[in-house]
Write a protein that holds these residues in place. Structure first.
Motif, PDB file in Angstrom:
ATOM      1  N   ASP A   1       0.503  -2.609  -5.288  1.00 46.20           N
ATOM      2  CA  ASP A   1      -1.307  -3.018  -5.042  1.00 46.20           C
ATOM      3  C   ASP A   1      -2.041  -2.196  -4.816  1.00 46.20           C
ATOM      4  OD1 ASP A   1      -0.178  -6.449  -5.389  1.00 46.20           O
ATOM      5  OD2 ASP A   1       1.477  -5.521  -3.721  1.00 46.20           O
ATOM      6  N   VAL A   2      -2.317  -1.585  -4.255  1.00 40.12           N
ATOM      7  CA  VAL A   2      -2.986  -0.160  -4.220  1.00 40.12           C
ATOM      8  C   VAL A   2      -1.959   1.017  -3.525  1.00 40.12           C
ATOM      9  CG1 VAL A   2      -5.002   0.217  -2.596  1.00 40.12           C
ATOM     10  CG2 VAL A   2      -4.908  -2.012  -3.381  1.00 40.12           C
ATOM     11  N   LEU A   3      -3.030   1.833  -4.337  1.00 32.36           N
ATOM     12  CA  LEU A   3      -2.512   3.234  -3.492  1.00 32.36           C
ATOM     13  C   LEU A   3      -3.660   4.162  -2.386  1.00 32.36           C
ATOM     14  CD1 LEU A   3       0.130   5.920  -5.253  1.00 32.36           C
ATOM     15  CD2 LEU A   3      -2.169   6.846  -4.726  1.00 32.36           C
ATOM     16  N   LEU A   4      -3.267   4.348  -1.646  1.00 29.14           N
ATOM     17  CA  LEU A   4      -4.641   5.681  -0.784  1.00 29.14           C
ATOM     18  C   LEU A   4      -3.412   7.586  -0.922  1.00 29.14           C
ATOM     19  CD1 LEU A   4      -6.627   6.150   1.070  1.00 29.14           C
ATOM     20  CD2 LEU A   4      -4.661   6.322   3.104  1.00 29.14           C
TER      21      LEU A   4
ATOM     22  N   CYS B   1      -2.240   0.076 -13.828  1.00 28.94           N
ATOM     23  CA  CYS B   1      -3.329  -0.784 -13.363  1.00 28.94           C
ATOM     24  C   CYS B   1      -3.435  -0.750 -11.615  1.00 28.94           C
ATOM     25  CB  CYS B   1      -3.029  -1.574 -14.044  1.00 28.94           C
ATOM     26  SG  CYS B   1      -3.561  -1.631 -15.803  1.00 28.94           S
ATOM     27  N   THR B   2      -3.085  -0.163 -11.141  1.00 25.12           N
ATOM     28  CA  THR B   2      -2.964   0.193  -9.826  1.00 25.12           C
ATOM     29  C   THR B   2      -4.395   0.904  -8.666  1.00 25.12           C
ATOM     30  OG1 THR B   2      -0.458   0.461  -9.379  1.00 25.12           O
ATOM     31  CG2 THR B   2      -1.621   0.971  -7.585  1.00 25.12           C
ATOM     32  N   PRO B   3      -4.702  -0.470  -8.193  1.00 32.33           N
ATOM     33  CA  PRO B   3      -6.521   0.493  -7.757  1.00 32.33           C
ATOM     34  C   PRO B   3      -6.400   1.817  -6.492  1.00 32.33           C
ATOM     35  CG  PRO B   3      -6.406  -2.060  -7.473  1.00 32.33           C
ATOM     36  CD  PRO B   3      -4.909  -1.641  -8.338  1.00 32.33           C
ATOM     37  N   PHE B   4      -6.623   2.447  -6.951  1.00 36.15           N
ATOM     38  CA  PHE B   4      -6.274   3.827  -5.908  1.00 36.15           C
ATOM     39  C   PHE B   4      -8.156   3.703  -4.969  1.00 36.15           C
ATOM     40  CE2 PHE B   4      -6.721   8.774  -7.352  1.00 36.15           C
ATOM     41  CZ  PHE B   4      -5.987   8.671  -5.605  1.00 36.15           C
ATOM     42  N   VAL B   5      -7.630   3.802  -3.601  1.00 40.89           N
ATOM     43  CA  VAL B   5      -7.952   4.600  -2.087  1.00 40.89           C
ATOM     44  C   VAL B   5      -7.941   5.765  -2.172  1.00 40.89           C
ATOM     45  CG1 VAL B   5      -9.358   4.323  -0.388  1.00 40.89           C
ATOM     46  CG2 VAL B   5      -8.417   1.965  -1.816  1.00 40.89           C
ATOM     47  N   TYR B   6      -9.425   6.809  -2.736  1.00 39.31           N
ATOM     48  CA  TYR B   6      -9.101   7.821  -2.867  1.00 39.31           C
ATOM     49  C   TYR B   6      -9.538   8.591  -1.282  1.00 39.31           C
ATOM     50  CZ  TYR B   6     -13.254   7.783  -5.276  1.00 39.31           C
ATOM     51  OH  TYR B   6     -14.661   8.065  -6.294  1.00 39.31           O
ATOM     52  N   VAL B   7      -9.849  10.045  -0.769  1.00 40.09           N
ATOM     53  CA  VAL B   7     -10.538  10.795  -0.209  1.00 40.09           C
ATOM     54  C   VAL B   7     -10.574  11.693  -0.890  1.00 40.09           C
ATOM     55  CG1 VAL B   7      -9.929  11.931   2.096  1.00 40.09           C
ATOM     56  CG2 VAL B   7      -8.502   9.921   1.822  1.00 40.09           C
ATOM     57  N   PRO B   8     -12.152  12.208  -0.642  1.00 41.52           N
ATOM     58  CA  PRO B   8     -12.143  13.182  -0.951  1.00 41.52           C
ATOM     59  C   PRO B   8     -12.176  14.451  -1.432  1.00 41.52           C
ATOM     60  CG  PRO B   8     -14.176  11.997  -0.071  1.00 41.52           C
ATOM     61  CD  PRO B   8     -12.938  11.082  -0.113  1.00 41.52           C
ATOM     62  N   ARG B   9     -12.367  15.438  -2.238  1.00 43.21           N
ATOM     63  CA  ARG B   9     -12.023  16.477  -2.239  1.00 43.21           C
ATOM     64  C   ARG B   9     -13.925  17.155  -2.675  1.00 43.21           C
ATOM     65  NH1 ARG B   9      -6.617  18.868  -5.182  1.00 43.21           N
ATOM     66  NH2 ARG B   9      -7.295  17.347  -6.092  1.00 43.21           N
ATOM     67  N   PRO B  10     -14.554  17.510  -1.688  1.00 42.01           N
ATOM     68  CA  PRO B  10     -15.729  18.033  -2.205  1.00 42.01           C
ATOM     69  C   PRO B  10     -15.595  19.116  -2.921  1.00 42.01           C
ATOM     70  CG  PRO B  10     -15.898  17.197  -0.333  1.00 42.01           C
ATOM     71  CD  PRO B  10     -14.550  17.089  -0.631  1.00 42.01           C
ATOM     72  N   LEU B  11     -15.359  19.997  -2.891  1.00 45.96           N
ATOM     73  CA  LEU B  11     -15.101  20.966  -3.939  1.00 45.96           C
ATOM     74  C   LEU B  11     -14.468  21.287  -4.484  1.00 45.96           C
ATOM     75  CD1 LEU B  11     -15.552  23.749   0.164  1.00 45.96           C
ATOM     76  CD2 LEU B  11     -17.059  22.903  -1.622  1.00 45.96           C
TER      77      LEU B  11
ATOM     78  N   LEU C   1       1.160  -1.598   0.005  1.00 45.90           N
ATOM     79  CA  LEU C   1      -0.363  -0.540   0.008  1.00 45.90           C
ATOM     80  C   LEU C   1       1.285   1.330  -0.070  1.00 45.90           C
ATOM     81  CD1 LEU C   1      -2.832   1.198   0.477  1.00 45.90           C
ATOM     82  CD2 LEU C   1      -2.707   1.435   3.035  1.00 45.90           C
ATOM     83  N   ILE C   2       0.656   2.294  -1.239  1.00 48.08           N
ATOM     84  CA  ILE C   2       1.746   3.728  -0.875  1.00 48.08           C
ATOM     85  C   ILE C   2       0.632   4.177  -0.305  1.00 48.08           C
ATOM     86  CG2 ILE C   2       2.520   4.628  -2.643  1.00 48.08           C
ATOM     87  CD1 ILE C   2       4.090   2.381  -2.702  1.00 48.08           C
ATOM     88  N   VAL C   3       0.812   5.209   0.512  1.00 47.65           N
ATOM     89  CA  VAL C   3       0.219   6.545   0.943  1.00 47.65           C
ATOM     90  C   VAL C   3       1.414   8.016   0.598  1.00 47.65           C
ATOM     91  CG1 VAL C   3      -0.508   7.420   3.018  1.00 47.65           C
ATOM     92  CG2 VAL C   3      -0.325   5.290   3.186  1.00 47.65           C
ATOM     93  N   SER C   4       0.094   8.340  -0.415  1.00 46.29           N
ATOM     94  CA  SER C   4       0.907   9.811  -0.834  1.00 46.29           C
ATOM     95  C   SER C   4      -0.386  10.450  -0.945  1.00 46.29           C
ATOM     96  CB  SER C   4       1.027   9.331  -1.797  1.00 46.29           C
ATOM     97  OG  SER C   4       1.432  10.492  -2.513  1.00 46.29           O
ATOM     98  N   PHE C   5       0.085  11.700  -0.172  1.00 49.49           N
ATOM     99  CA  PHE C   5      -0.508  13.322  -0.563  1.00 49.49           C
ATOM    100  C   PHE C   5       0.230  14.068  -0.419  1.00 49.49           C
ATOM    101  CE2 PHE C   5      -3.396   9.999   2.005  1.00 49.49           C
ATOM    102  CZ  PHE C   5      -5.069  10.852   1.341  1.00 49.49           C
ATOM    103  N   GLY C   6       0.525  14.680  -2.285  1.00 53.64           N
ATOM    104  CA  GLY C   6       1.051  14.766  -2.891  1.00 53.64           C
ATOM    105  C   GLY C   6       1.879  15.850  -1.955  1.00 53.64           C
TER     106      GLY C   6
END
Length: 662
Positions: free
Chosen positions: A530-533, A548-558, A314-319
């Protein structure tokens, strides 16, 4: 003035807001620089030079300049509307001088064409200098600022009352976020109109995948962008989706903005074309055991964890988001290393982001009102979570799943029979206080609710509508803990943290956690995962789709751009939305597991075929088409001047720009 030369000169204006603009600008600049004859390419941006290292290594010339305003983000997924408007107003106070300075500089470097990745100032300056401009993007900031009027309120997630006793009081640096208040349309309209007028100067739009409507080109759908979204479903209205799936050649476009009177008329009409995915290339060796091991060695991952058949990543990356490490209550196994200082993983052309020059948050213009928020974000996300592998909820109950798609059905035995780890590592609460151990949550606690995006569209409309939200609840009487990793076969690699993150309090990293060096080449790391968050942005989405890496994302609604990227994931990849409350409470495991199961077959095929070179061929074709378009523009100017078309080795050109009168 007549000059003999064979090389075109491009000036590429790149917005400094975020990772995606820089990565795709560097990617396309590299395609241009690989074209023959090789053009001259200038990159102008407020983002730091080393984020363009791939193209700079090929000869791109870099100039730092403050060319666009930014959206103010106190967190990676929050927007401060009022401060964003204030930044925009301040930028416009100096806009005319900036346009004049850039216009003069364009004439000085004798630019043939301006390329712009969402920086409207570049289009304005090009028009003022009598130079054609091409907008290359999937969205524009007129829509982003217009969306600040949406009535949707982005409230912080409410804390689970079962966790109240475990969460320490906020530190002084963690003051409450400002209330989210919509900006009145009447206040926004004159500001947004100025942005639109800048984009209207562009002559060609190359629309990237993951696009939303670009109202400076197509007449409909028009602004305000808040009217594009159904507030009940928080998705694009069907009419907007219908617009996006139509061929751009069918759009009715706004009229062209002419050059100033001192220049000849524009020789080509406005046009919109679809563009391929612009993404930095992966090293083909990353799909070999040797290449994978070389990368993982550089991060400090032990050799026995390198086999993708046995260990999932699992990769954890928030830029660029910075956060503190989780604490452990037990170290029953060898602690993880933070980094291997002597090893660096370079991009395919040999360029490398210097690890001793990390990207400052303000340099990347991912504008942060209080940078300390980034130092606490993941600590909040990991609070009260177990790094061990607790028993999951039973999925045999009738009410366990709500409308879970067949292709995403979780195997019941995967969760129901998973043994509870004996060496669970607890995560501390938000600093400064730490919770060395945390009691189990009562049976009323719920597993995360998240939306899964499947990999294929419905043939009826070209895009698949988002699947209904679904949640997993515990069977009566079961105990549950928030869990980060699905089971013992997973490790996590964290990006965007300092080298000493693992040793900041005298301890080692918790079991199964590793820190990527600041100079890690993200396309290769994403390919190995295998997955990126992370957060939903073009750069991460494009690299996940390519690998082809599945992506779990935290939404940015604005962020209105997010709706286009969701549609793109539905069409070309696998995405799982993780609600912000679940992210901040460390309840990641179910979302990570669902994403992995949805995308594992495509990931296995990609690992089998390796790097195919498809993106490189698409990018090279796009570069050739841009060069051809600029050539046709120049021929049209020469015809207007009555000079005629000269040979390939020479052409008439004014010192004031391609289209200027002498």
């Amino acid at each position: 003035m007549t000059n003999d030369y064979t090389r075109l000169t491009f000036v590429y204006y790149c917005s400094g807001h975020g990772y995606g603009h820089a990565t795709r600008v560097s990617a396309f600049a590299s395609h241009l620089l690989n074209h023959h004859p090789r053009p001259i390419v200038h990159i102008v941006s407020s983002a730091p030079k080393h984020v363009f290292s791939d193209s700079v290594a090929l000869g791109a010339l870099y100039r730092n300049a403050n060319i666009d305003p930014v959206i103010v983000q106190p967190l990676a997924y929050r927007v401060d509307r009022q401060k964003s408007v204030e930044v925009l107003r301040n930028f416009f106070h100096d806009k005319d001088r900036k346009v004049a300075d850039e216009s003069q500089w364009l004439r000085t470097v004798r630019a043939d064409c301006v390329l712009s990745d969402a920086a409207f100032l570049g289009c304005l300056a090009a028009n003022d200098a009598g130079i054609p401009s091409i907008l290359i993007t999937n969205f524009s900031f007129d829509s982003v600022y217009s969306y600040l009027a949406t009535s949707f309120i982005d409230e912080p997630p409410k804390q689970d009352p079962t966790l109240d006793a475990l969460v320490p009081p906020p530190a002084s640096s963690q003051e409450e976020l400002a209330p989210d208040v919509p900006v009145p349309l009447e206040e926004l309209r004159p500001l947004v109109d100025q942005i639109v007028s800048g984009y209207r100067c562009a002559d060609l739009l190359l629309r990237l995948p993951g696009a939303i409507p670009l109202p400076s080109f197509a007449i409909t759908p028009g602004l305000p962008s808040s009217e594009w979204v159904d507030m009940d479903t928080r998705t694009f209205k069907q009419s907007v989706i219908d617009h996006l799936v139509q061929p751009p050649s069918t759009y009715k476009l706004h009229s062209q903005i002419p050059f100033p009177n001192s220049y000849l008329p524009k020789p080509l009409p406005r046009e919109v074309r679809s563009a391929p995915l612009l993404v930095r290339p992966t090293d083909p060796k990353i799909y070999t055991p040797e290449g994978r091991s070389r990368l993982l060695d550089s991060i400090g991952v032990p050799a026995h964890l390198h086999n993708p058949d046995q260990t999932k990543i699992l990769i954890v990356s928030f830029g660029g988001q910075v956060f503190h490490k989780p604490h452990s209550r037990s170290h029953s196994r060898t602690p993880s290393k933070s980094v291997t200082p002597s090893a660096s993983h370079r991009s395919p052309n040999g360029s490398m982001h210097p690890s001793d020059h990390p990207i400052p948050l303000m340099e990347t213009q991912d504008s942060v009102a209080d940078p300390e928020w980034h130092a606490h974000a993941l600590s909040d996300a990991l609070k009260n979570a177990s790094l061990g592998r607790p028993d999951g909820p039973s999925l045999n109950s009738e009410n366990s799943l709500r409308i879970l798609p067949t292709h995403l059905t979780l195997e019941p035995e995967h969760h129901a029979t998973r043994p509870r780890g004996h060496s669970q590592l607890r995560v501390a609460g938000a600093p400064p206080a730490a919770v060395p151990t945390s009691p189990r949550l009562p049976s009323q606690a719920q597993m995360p609710a998240f939306v899964t995006i499947p990999p294929t569209p419905r043939p009826a409309d070209g895009f698949d509508a988002p699947e209904p939200g679904w949640g997993v609840t515990e069977a009566e009487g079961m105990e549950e803990e928030a869990s980060i990793l699905p089971d013992a076969s997973w490790i996590a690699i964290v990006c965007g943290v300092p080298k000493d993150w693992g040793r900041e309090d005298g301890e080692e990293l918790p079991e199964g956690f590793f820190v990527a060096p600041r100079d890690v080449y993200m396309p290769d790391l994403t390919a190995a995962a295998d997955v990126l968050l992370g957060k939903l942005g073009y750069g991460t989405v494009s690299e996940c789709v390519d690998a082809c890496t599945p992506f779990v994302y935290v939404p940015r609604p604005l962020f209105i751009e997010e709706h286009g990227l969701r549609l793109f994931l539905q069409h070309a990849g696998v995405g799982v939305e993780l609600a912000r409350a679940q992210y901040e409470q460390g309840e990641w495991a179910a979302a990570v597991d669902a994403a992995w199961r949805a995308g594992r077959e495509a990931k296995a095929r990609k690992r089998g075929e390796g790097e195919t070179g498809v993106r490189a061929r698409e990018g090279a074709k796009m570069a050739a088409e841009v060069v051809e378009w600029v050539g046709r523009w120049g021929e049209g100017v020469r015809r207007e001047e009555g000079v005629g078309v000269l040979g390939k080795a020479e052409r008439v050109r004014s010192s004031d720009g391609m289209g200027a009168l002498n």
